[in-house]
Motif scaffolding. Structure first.
Motif, PDB file in Angstrom:
ATOM      1  N   MET A   1       0.844  -1.178   0.000  1.00 36.10           N
ATOM      2  CA  MET A   1       0.000   0.000   0.000  1.00 36.10           C
ATOM      3  C   MET A   1       0.886   1.236   0.000  1.00 36.10           C
ATOM      4  N   ASP A   2       0.382   2.294  -0.561  1.00 40.51           N
ATOM      5  CA  ASP A   2       1.173   3.513  -0.573  1.00 40.51           C
ATOM      6  C   ASP A   2       0.976   4.297   0.728  1.00 40.51           C
ATOM      7  N   ARG A   3       1.836   5.270   0.929  1.00 37.48           N
ATOM      8  CA  ARG A   3       1.868   6.047   2.173  1.00 37.48           C
ATOM      9  C   ARG A   3       0.514   6.707   2.453  1.00 37.48           C
ATOM     10  N   PHE A   4      -0.138   7.256   1.420  1.00 38.91           N
ATOM     11  CA  PHE A   4      -1.432   7.919   1.597  1.00 38.91           C
ATOM     12  C   PHE A   4      -2.443   6.980   2.250  1.00 38.91           C
ATOM     13  N   LEU A   5      -2.564   5.766   1.718  1.00 45.34           N
ATOM     14  CA  LEU A   5      -3.540   4.820   2.250  1.00 45.34           C
ATOM     15  C   LEU A   5      -3.160   4.361   3.652  1.00 45.34           C
ATOM     16  N   ILE A   6      -1.888   4.143   3.886  1.00 41.62           N
ATOM     17  CA  ILE A   6      -1.442   3.734   5.221  1.00 41.62           C
ATOM     18  C   ILE A   6      -1.802   4.811   6.245  1.00 41.62           C
ATOM     19  N   GLU A   7      -1.586   6.078   5.890  1.00 44.33           N
ATOM     20  CA  GLU A   7      -1.918   7.174   6.808  1.00 44.33           C
ATOM     21  C   GLU A   7      -3.416   7.253   7.063  1.00 44.33           C
ATOM     22  N   ARG A   8      -4.241   7.078   6.016  1.00 44.82           N
ATOM     23  CA  ARG A   8      -5.699   7.132   6.201  1.00 44.82           C
ATOM     24  C   ARG A   8      -6.159   5.979   7.096  1.00 44.82           C
ATOM     25  N   LEU A   9      -5.610   4.781   6.880  1.00 43.21           N
ATOM     26  CA  LEU A   9      -5.988   3.641   7.720  1.00 43.21           C
ATOM     27  C   LEU A   9      -5.559   3.863   9.161  1.00 43.21           C
ATOM     28  N   ALA A  10      -4.371   4.423   9.357  1.00 39.79           N
ATOM     29  CA  ALA A  10      -3.887   4.697  10.719  1.00 39.79           C
ATOM     30  C   ALA A  10      -4.807   5.691  11.427  1.00 39.79           C
ATOM     31  N   GLU A  11      -5.244   6.724  10.711  1.00 44.97           N
ATOM     32  CA  GLU A  11      -6.189   7.691  11.290  1.00 44.97           C
ATOM     33  C   GLU A  11      -7.496   7.006  11.669  1.00 44.97           C
ATOM     34  N   HIS A  12      -7.968   6.140  10.791  1.00 47.44           N
ATOM     35  CA  HIS A  12      -9.218   5.427  11.039  1.00 47.44           C
ATOM     36  C   HIS A  12      -9.092   4.521  12.265  1.00 47.44           C
ATOM     37  N   VAL A  13      -8.037   3.744  12.305  1.00 44.47           N
ATOM     38  CA  VAL A  13      -7.839   2.792  13.405  1.00 44.47           C
ATOM     39  C   VAL A  13      -7.657   3.524  14.729  1.00 44.47           C
ATOM     40  N   ALA A  14      -7.045   4.710  14.704  1.00 40.78           N
ATOM     41  CA  ALA A  14      -6.821   5.477  15.934  1.00 40.78           C
ATOM     42  C   ALA A  14      -8.142   5.844  16.614  1.00 40.78           C
ATOM     43  N   GLY A  15      -9.226   5.871  15.861  1.00 35.39           N
ATOM     44  CA  GLY A  15     -10.530   6.194  16.426  1.00 35.39           C
ATOM     45  C   GLY A  15     -11.174   5.052  17.187  1.00 35.39           C
ATOM     46  N   PHE A  16     -10.530   3.906  17.214  1.00 39.38           N
ATOM     47  CA  PHE A  16     -11.074   2.747  17.908  1.00 39.38           C
ATOM     48  C   PHE A  16     -10.223   2.422  19.123  1.00 39.38           C
ATOM     49  N   SER A  17     -10.842   1.804  20.105  1.00 39.07           N
ATOM     50  CA  SER A  17     -10.079   1.412  21.292  1.00 39.07           C
ATOM     51  C   SER A  17      -9.133   0.270  20.925  1.00 39.07           C
ATOM     52  N   GLN A  18      -8.089   0.173  21.679  1.00 39.01           N
ATOM     53  CA  GLN A  18      -7.115  -0.894  21.470  1.00 39.01           C
ATOM     54  C   GLN A  18      -7.730  -2.229  21.880  1.00 39.01           C
ATOM     55  N   LEU A  19      -7.047  -3.295  21.545  1.00 39.78           N
ATOM     56  CA  LEU A  19      -7.533  -4.621  21.910  1.00 39.78           C
ATOM     57  C   LEU A  19      -7.676  -4.723  23.423  1.00 39.78           C
ATOM     58  N   ALA A  20      -8.711  -5.408  23.828  1.00 43.11           N
ATOM     59  CA  ALA A  20      -8.930  -5.584  25.261  1.00 43.11           C
ATOM     60  C   ALA A  20      -7.823  -6.448  25.841  1.00 43.11           C
ATOM     61  N   PRO A  21      -7.288  -6.065  27.000  1.00 41.85           N
ATOM     62  CA  PRO A  21      -6.242  -6.889  27.604  1.00 41.85           C
ATOM     63  C   PRO A  21      -6.822  -8.235  28.068  1.00 41.85           C
ATOM     64  N   VAL A  22      -5.992  -9.246  28.019  1.00 41.62           N
ATOM     65  CA  VAL A  22      -6.411 -10.580  28.436  1.00 41.62           C
ATOM     66  C   VAL A  22      -6.298 -10.642  29.959  1.00 41.62           C
ATOM     67  N   ARG A  23      -7.339 -11.142  30.597  1.00 35.56           N
ATOM     68  CA  ARG A  23      -7.353 -11.224  32.059  1.00 35.56           C
ATOM     69  C   ARG A  23      -6.314 -12.244  32.540  1.00 35.56           C
ATOM     70  N   PRO A  24      -5.710 -12.013  33.693  1.00 31.39           N
ATOM     71  CA  PRO A  24      -4.678 -12.942  34.212  1.00 31.39           C
ATOM     72  C   PRO A  24      -5.169 -14.389  34.311  1.00 31.39           C
ATOM     73  N   ARG A  25      -6.412 -14.583  34.715  1.00 36.37           N
ATOM     74  CA  ARG A  25      -6.952 -15.949  34.842  1.00 36.37           C
ATOM     75  C   ARG A  25      -6.987 -16.624  33.461  1.00 36.37           C
ATOM     76  N   THR A  26      -7.334 -15.877  32.421  1.00 37.47           N
ATOM     77  CA  THR A  26      -7.365 -16.422  31.065  1.00 37.47           C
ATOM     78  C   THR A  26      -5.958 -16.786  30.610  1.00 37.47           C
ATOM     79  N   VAL A  27      -4.967 -15.951  30.964  1.00 35.14           N
ATOM     80  CA  VAL A  27      -3.576 -16.239  30.611  1.00 35.14           C
ATOM     81  C   VAL A  27      -3.140 -17.547  31.262  1.00 35.14           C
ATOM     82  N   GLN A  28      -3.521 -17.760  32.540  1.00 31.50           N
ATOM     83  CA  GLN A  28      -3.163 -19.000  33.244  1.00 31.50           C
ATOM     84  C   GLN A  28      -3.791 -20.214  32.553  1.00 31.50           C
ATOM     85  N   LYS A  29      -5.052 -20.108  32.185  1.00 32.11           N
ATOM     86  CA  LYS A  29      -5.737 -21.219  31.513  1.00 32.11           C
ATOM     87  C   LYS A  29      -5.061 -21.531  30.177  1.00 32.11           C
ATOM     88  N   ARG A  30      -4.702 -20.480  29.454  1.00 35.29           N
ATOM     89  CA  ARG A  30      -4.042 -20.682  28.168  1.00 35.29           C
ATOM     90  C   ARG A  30      -2.699 -21.376  28.343  1.00 35.29           C
TER      91      ARG A  30
END
Length: 146
Positions: A1-30
């Motif tokens: 992808m070219d720089r223009f599209l990468i920048e537009r996608l980055a702007e779009h993604v910035a409007g969303f919350s980051q991935l939810a952290p995995v709870r410690p109990r789930t990490v232990q089970k995994r």
């Protein structure tokens, strides 16, 4: 992808919350199950967990986005690749093999036969460069006897 599209996608993604952290109990089970985190696949479109989107979920979101954008109802996601590759080839900034590589096509014929379209500027153009090779001083060259 070219720089223009990468920048537009980055702007779009910035409007969303980051991935939810995995709870410690789930990490232990995994860990107990021998879970190995999946590799970063460099996906452009993911679900809220950062994993590949299931086809049905993607299609419903895609249809909503197409409608919101005012595109024709039958617009497919793959139509973006066709648009990108066609414009890349028509730009005149890249040689055909570079367009093939950027489009990730194994065969040159797939790129050029499917995506290359003659520019409007070519319509009605007369090619005369070759005839200049067979003229001397503006007149027809003498024929070679055979």
């Amino acid at each position: 992808m070219d720089r223009f599209l990468i920048e537009r996608l980055a702007e779009h993604v910035a409007g969303f919350s980051q991935l939810a952290p995995v709870r410690p109990r789930t990490v232990q089970k995994r860990k107990a199950r021998g879970y190995v985190p999946p590799p970063n696949e460099g996906l452009v479109v993911t679900n809220r967990l950062g994993r590949p989107v299931q086809r049905g979920e993607f299609n419903s979101k895609w249809r909503a986005a197409v409608k919101l954008a005012g595109l024709p109802e039958r617009t497919r996601f793959h139509d973006f690749k066709h648009f990108y590759t066609s414009r890349l080839g028509a730009s005149g900034h890249h040689d055909p093999k570079t367009v093939q590589a950027l489009s990730q096509h194994a065969e040159f014929s797939e790129t050029w036969d499917t995506y290359a379209h003659p520019p409007v500027a070519v319509e009605g153009v007369k090619v005369t460069a070759f005839s200049g090779l067979f003229t001397v001083g503006g007149g027809p060259a003498a024929r070679v006897a055979g």
